[in-house]
Design a protein around this motif. Sequence first.
Motif, mmCIF file in Angstrom:
data_model
loop_
_atom_site.group_PDB
_atom_site.id
_atom_site.type_symbol
_atom_site.label_atom_id
_atom_site.label_comp_id
_atom_site.label_asym_id
_atom_site.label_seq_id
_atom_site.Cartn_x
_atom_site.Cartn_y
_atom_site.Cartn_z
ATOM 1 N N GLY A 21 0.818 -1.219 0.000
ATOM 2 C CA GLY A 21 0.000 0.000 0.000
ATOM 3 C C GLY A 21 0.844 1.257 0.000
ATOM 4 O O GLY A 21 0.572 2.210 -0.735
ATOM 5 N N ALA A 22 1.900 1.270 0.821
ATOM 6 C CA ALA A 22 2.785 2.435 0.862
ATOM 7 C C ALA A 22 3.494 2.630 -0.476
ATOM 8 O O ALA A 22 3.657 3.763 -0.942
ATOM 9 N N ALA A 23 3.902 1.526 -1.112
ATOM 10 C CA ALA A 23 4.556 1.631 -2.426
ATOM 11 C C ALA A 23 3.585 2.186 -3.464
ATOM 12 O O ALA A 23 3.957 3.032 -4.282
ATOM 13 N N LEU A 24 2.332 1.743 -3.423
ATOM 14 C CA LEU A 24 1.331 2.279 -4.361
ATOM 15 C C LEU A 24 1.087 3.761 -4.112
ATOM 16 O O LEU A 24 0.952 4.550 -5.063
ATOM 17 N N CYS A 25 1.027 4.162 -2.837
ATOM 18 C CA CYS A 25 0.859 5.584 -2.508
ATOM 19 C C CYS A 25 2.052 6.389 -3.016
ATOM 20 O O CYS A 25 1.889 7.482 -3.579
ATOM 21 N N PHE A 26 3.253 5.844 -2.830
ATOM 22 C CA PHE A 26 4.446 6.532 -3.312
ATOM 23 C C PHE A 26 4.404 6.682 -4.828
ATOM 24 O O PHE A 26 4.723 7.747 -5.364
ATOM 25 N N LEU A 27 4.024 5.615 -5.527
ATOM 26 C CA LEU A 27 3.948 5.691 -6.985
ATOM 27 C C LEU A 27 2.910 6.712 -7.434
ATOM 28 O O LEU A 27 3.097 7.394 -8.444
#
Length: 168
Positions: A154-160
């Motif tokens: 989830g954090a990686a998707l938010c970062f992207l």
Amino acid sequence: MTGGTSRGRLRRLLLLAGLAAAVLVLFDALSGALSLVPAGWLETAVLAVGGPGLVLAAPVALVAAYRFRGRAEVTEGVVEMCADALVADAGYDLTIRFADLDARERVFTAYSGRRRPPGRRVRVMYDARDPSDARLYAHPVTEVAGAVLMFTVGAALCFLLWSHHLSG
């Protein structure tokens, strides 16, 4: 310091290093997989819903798992049947029989990544107030690792989603 304590610390450090490497590989995989989603509104929708959704769902799933674990009884069950899961090469559906505290026979189906032959004894957790709510036993670390993985994705998707705004 004893040899057992030293080995335990080394094992934890190796586990932490492995987790860090897995997070980096996962982030790289997500970046590559995102290129398969058409650019524009669909990409934004996937990132805007998926990222925060997973970030919020991770602690909720972990709390739910530990609340269940807190009221669960642990017993031994027997695998009645092991069938391939509906998704090819995804694992196995196990039919498991166990006896609850009242000595009543209960049967439930659980997903497992490992094949377990009929007759194999397995550990089972079930809600003592509602024995129909039964699960294949999982170590508490497994539940924490699942929540960490969910949060990390989830954090990686938010970062992207926000990376093009952050880069200036």
